[in-house]
Enzyme design. Sequence first.
Site, PDB file in Angstrom:
ATOM      1  CG  ASN A 196      -1.705   1.243   1.397  1.00  0.00           C
ATOM      2  OD1 ASN A 196      -1.805   2.044   0.466  1.00  0.00           O
ATOM      3  ND2 ASN A 196      -2.293   1.421   2.573  1.00  0.00           N
ATOM      4  CD1 TRP A 197       3.722   1.082  -2.594  1.00  0.00           C
ATOM      5  CD2 TRP A 197       3.670   2.044  -4.627  1.00  0.00           C
ATOM      6  NE1 TRP A 197       4.519   0.337  -3.431  1.00  0.00           N
ATOM      7  CE2 TRP A 197       4.509   0.901  -4.679  1.00  0.00           C
ATOM      8  CE3 TRP A 197       3.492   2.799  -5.784  1.00  0.00           C
ATOM      9  CZ2 TRP A 197       5.160   0.510  -5.857  1.00  0.00           C
ATOM     10  CZ3 TRP A 197       4.135   2.414  -6.952  1.00  0.00           C
ATOM     11  CH2 TRP A 197       4.959   1.273  -6.980  1.00  0.00           C
ATOM     12  CE  LYS A 198      -0.100   3.308   4.668  1.00  0.00           C
ATOM     13  NZ  LYS A 198      -0.044   3.422   6.111  1.00  0.00           N
TER      14      LYS A 198
ATOM     15  CG  HIS B   8      -5.885   1.999   4.903  1.00  0.00           C
ATOM     16  ND1 HIS B   8      -5.435   2.986   5.753  1.00  0.00           N
ATOM     17  CD2 HIS B   8      -4.895   1.081   4.824  1.00  0.00           C
ATOM     18  CE1 HIS B   8      -4.209   2.660   6.163  1.00  0.00           C
ATOM     19  NE2 HIS B   8      -3.855   1.516   5.612  1.00  0.00           N
TER      20      HIS B   8
ATOM     21  CD  GLU C 224      -2.882   5.607   6.592  1.00  0.00           C
ATOM     22  OE1 GLU C 224      -2.830   5.671   5.356  1.00  0.00           O
ATOM     23  OE2 GLU C 224      -1.969   5.111   7.289  1.00  0.00           O
TER      24      GLU C 224
ATOM     25  CD  GLU D 239      -3.627  -2.460   7.180  1.00  0.00           C
ATOM     26  OE1 GLU D 239      -2.508  -2.684   6.731  1.00  0.00           O
ATOM     27  OE2 GLU D 239      -4.282  -1.441   6.908  1.00  0.00           O
TER      28      GLU D 239
ATOM     29  N   GLY E 108       2.320   2.412  10.735  1.00  0.00           N
ATOM     30  CA  GLY E 108       3.244   3.532  10.596  1.00  0.00           C
ATOM     31  C   GLY E 108       3.920   3.925  11.895  1.00  0.00           C
TER      32      GLY E 108
ATOM     33  CB  SER F 297       5.061  -1.671  11.886  1.00  0.00           C
ATOM     34  OG  SER F 297       4.647  -0.330  12.129  1.00  0.00           O
TER      35      SER F 297
ATOM     36  N   GLY G 286       2.815  -1.173   4.260  1.00  0.00           N
ATOM     37  CA  GLY G 286       2.848   0.241   3.909  1.00  0.00           C
ATOM     38  C   GLY G 286       4.268   0.688   3.624  1.00  0.00           C
ATOM     39  N   GLY G 287       4.889   1.328   4.614  1.00  0.00           N
ATOM     40  CA  GLY G 287       6.196   1.958   4.430  1.00  0.00           C
ATOM     41  C   GLY G 287       7.242   1.077   3.762  1.00  0.00           C
TER      42      GLY G 287
HETATM   43  P1  PGA Z   1       2.775   0.397   7.592  1.00  0.00           P
HETATM   44  O1  PGA Z   1       1.313   0.588   6.931  1.00  0.00           O
HETATM   45  O2  PGA Z   1       3.315  -0.910   7.067  1.00  0.00           O
HETATM   46  O3  PGA Z   1       3.553   1.588   7.125  1.00  0.00           O
HETATM   47  O4  PGA Z   1       2.573   0.362   9.085  1.00  0.00           O
HETATM   48  C1  PGA Z   1       0.438  -0.495   6.773  1.00  0.00           C
HETATM   49  C2  PGA Z   1      -0.861  -0.036   6.152  1.00  0.00           C
HETATM   50  O5  PGA Z   1      -1.342   1.049   6.499  1.00  0.00           O
HETATM   51  O6  PGA Z   1      -1.444  -0.733   5.293  1.00  0.00           O
END
Ligand code: PGA
Length: 226
Positions: free
Chosen positions: A6-8, A84, A86, A150, A156, A186, A207-208
């Site tokens: 997930n590149w956000k 998600h 967010e 999640e 994050g 994470s 994500g990251g």
């Molecule tokens: P993260 O994000 O790996 O940066 O914690 C995961 C996500 O939000 O899907």
Amino acid sequence: MLIAGNWKMFKAQAETRAFGAAFSPPAGVDVVVCPPFTSLAAAAESGLTVYAQNVHWAEEGAYTGEISIAMLKELGVAGAIVGHSERRQYFGETDEGTARRAAAALAAGLRVIACVGELEAEREAGETEAVLRRQVSALDLHPGLVVAYEPVWAIGTGKTATPEIAQHAHAFIKSLLDVPVLYGGSVKPDNAAELLAQPAVDGALVGGASLDPDSFAAICRAGLLS
Ligand code: PGA
């Protein structure tokens, strides 16, 4: 085993092409990237399997800022993330809206990763299962549906759920809805193997660590071994 990145709100088109050129995942693992809308076509042209980060339920209409299933399909997009945390936290998305997005996308042949997970305060108050039950119950079983667990406190933050916490939550989700369940929060090259080794962990939503082609490939390799 599905490993989704997930590149956000990262990577415009040139960065997406550079990622595509540098990324070499192992065979034998399903790998998906979820770039921002404007980079979807570039990612698909790089030969990657591509999901969007959101999708609307209506065919078309007066929905400023939204994107339709047909618009995604035209770009070669194979699926979408919905719900998600967010989106829920910053943009007011609800269980009901998430379910509508999921149902429409699945009915139209897209695959869907529907995200669920508790806030830190909810975990501390002993409400994790109640929250997961509420979020998962909004979804209907479908062969194209995958759920991502999640925990919001792990996204994050560098705080990862322990393999035991993940296993417990995944087993609970599967008792409600018999679907593959990805872990997200994470996930890094150095913790992926033990998380993915849990019997109820069917993959990861990263994500990251999915932004770097080498670290994302390392996580994909961890998926291959477990
Ligand atoms: P993260 O994000 O790996 O940066 O914690 C995961 C996500 O939000 O899907």
